[in-house]
Enzyme design. Structure first.
Site, PDB file in Angstrom:
ATOM      1  N   ASP A  82      -9.602  -3.025  -6.463  1.00 19.57           N
ATOM      2  CA  ASP A  82      -8.386  -2.401  -5.386  1.00 19.57           C
ATOM      3  C   ASP A  82      -8.309  -0.346  -6.248  1.00 19.57           C
ATOM      4  O   ASP A  82      -7.714  -0.937  -7.929  1.00 19.57           O
ATOM      5  CB  ASP A  82      -6.842  -2.758  -5.309  1.00 19.57           C
ATOM      6  CG  ASP A  82      -6.201  -2.080  -4.705  1.00 19.57           C
ATOM      7  OD1 ASP A  82      -6.720  -0.655  -3.703  1.00 19.57           O
ATOM      8  OD2 ASP A  82      -5.469  -2.108  -4.034  1.00 19.57           O
ATOM      9  N   SER A 127       1.125  -1.245   0.021  1.00 16.95           N
ATOM     10  CA  SER A 127      -0.167  -0.031   0.060  1.00 16.95           C
ATOM     11  C   SER A 127       0.911   1.407   0.149  1.00 16.95           C
ATOM     12  O   SER A 127       1.246   1.416  -0.775  1.00 16.95           O
ATOM     13  CB  SER A 127      -0.673  -0.169   1.139  1.00 16.95           C
ATOM     14  OG  SER A 127      -2.061   0.811   1.046  1.00 16.95           O
ATOM     15  N   HIS A 161      -8.612  -4.701  -1.628  1.00 13.66           N
ATOM     16  CA  HIS A 161      -7.039  -4.036  -1.555  1.00 13.66           C
ATOM     17  C   HIS A 161      -6.796  -4.347   0.516  1.00 13.66           C
ATOM     18  O   HIS A 161      -8.023  -4.254   0.890  1.00 13.66           O
ATOM     19  CB  HIS A 161      -7.086  -2.180  -0.657  1.00 13.66           C
ATOM     20  CG  HIS A 161      -5.983  -2.210  -0.717  1.00 13.66           C
ATOM     21  ND1 HIS A 161      -4.722  -1.479  -1.366  1.00 13.66           N
ATOM     22  CD2 HIS A 161      -5.330  -1.034   0.776  1.00 13.66           C
ATOM     23  CE1 HIS A 161      -4.211  -0.624  -0.766  1.00 13.66           C
ATOM     24  NE2 HIS A 161      -4.419  -0.403   0.432  1.00 13.66           N
TER      25      HIS A 161
END
Length: 323
Positions: free
Chosen positions: A256, A157, A286
């Site tokens: 995502d 991320s 995600h």
């Protein structure tokens, strides 16, 4: 909009994390802290875990070092790991499960960075802390028992975006050589113009509104999201020259918002002559790897281990690497 999530992940799509306003950083950090404290903790006896303070650009930086208790005698491979959290939340404990597993099963020494968070510390605070951790790791290779020619940087991320930025900094500053950059579901582009970012406004784990808050806080007052002057070390997708970067392993999830910027960055790396491994997992969202027992989560872990094995133990020219 409806999403065709993997059946094992679908039950967790709504309430994997409690709803919270990312602008309320105090609550958001507490929610994430409580989530990880509720997961199984403790480290295997075969792994040594140590919290340390290292010199940083604005004072000491906490790092957590994971190492195998028993060494085979040769210097170990290493990874500087950068946690996620949209540049706003997160802590080194997020890497405990992965990094202790790598130490136990692969003999990897990992250095996880507790970098400064936005909005209190906007860009370049976080990336400079992470780069300082890379430099410290390389300079203390003998003390850590690692091979300085086998150091990777990686994260997920925001940590994936910061890893890409650290790789750019290492290239441009003549810093430590890297054998791999692991860019897991990376946050790379402040412009928020990709198809996935425009489409996935209500996806679990991450969504467009969270991305807007994230970049607003991270860039601070010096730069505004989408402006032409945003530096490449803040948003690596803006880099035009990706030549000379280390090999990359890029992971994206189908549902995502960050999917397409990860795909685009992988493509730009390939075009620049950088070796790239790329995985996109259907039915995923995600942060879905936080559901560790799902088959796709186990496959993601296995694929990462394989990518690290190839980076840390490259095959001689003309030969093949077995799994």
């Amino acid at each position: 909009m409806p999403y065709n999530f993997d059946p094992e992940l679908a039950p967790f799509a709504v309430d994997l994390l409690p709803e919270h306003d990312l602008r309320d950083t105090v609550t958001s950090r507490e929610v994430l802290k409580e989530f990880f404290s509720s997961m199984p903790n403790g480290f295997p006896d075969t792994v040594v875990v140590e919290d340390r303070e290292i010199p940083g650009p604005a004072g000491p930086v906490r790092v957590r070092v994971y190492a195998p208790r028993e060494r085979a005698g040769e210097a170990a491979p290493a990874m500087v790991f950068i946690h996620g959290g949209g540049f706003i939340v997160g802590q080194v404990e997020m890497g405990d499960a992965l990094l202790s597993s790598l130490a136990e099963n692969m003999g990897v020494v990992s250095v996880s960075v507790d970098y400064r968070l936005a909005p209190e510390n906007p860009y370049p605070a976080g990336v400079e802390d992470c780069y300082a951790a890379l430099v410290w790791t390389a300079e203390h290779a003998d003390e850590l028992g690692i091979d300085p020619s086998r150091i990777a940087v990686g994260g997920e991320s925001a940590g994936g975006g910061l890893s890409a930025a650290v790789a750019l900094l290492a290239r441009d500053r003549g810093g430590p050589a890297l054998c791999l950059q692991y860019l897991g579901i990376p946050e790379l582009d402040d412009r928020l113009e990709t198809t996935s970012m425009r489409r996935f406004v209500d996806t679990p784990g991450w969504s467009r509104d969270k991305a807007e808050i994230s970049w607003d806080f991270y860039l601070g007052e010096a730069h505004r999201p989408g402006d032409a002057d945003v530096p490449i070390y803040a948003a690596p997708s803006r880099a035009e020259d990706l030549s000379g970067l280390p090999p990359a392993y890029v992971v994206v999830c189908e549902f995502d918002p960050l999917r397409d910027e990860g795909l685009a960055y992988a493509s730009k790396l390939v075009q620049a002559g950088v070796p790239v491994g790329l995985q996109m997992y259907p039915g995923t969202f995600h942060g879905c790897s936080w559901v560790p027992d799902a088959q796709v989560s186990r496959r993601m872990q296995d694929d990462l281990v394989y990518a690290l094995r190839r980076a840390f133990h490259p095959a001689p020219a003309g030969s093949q690497v077995s799994a």
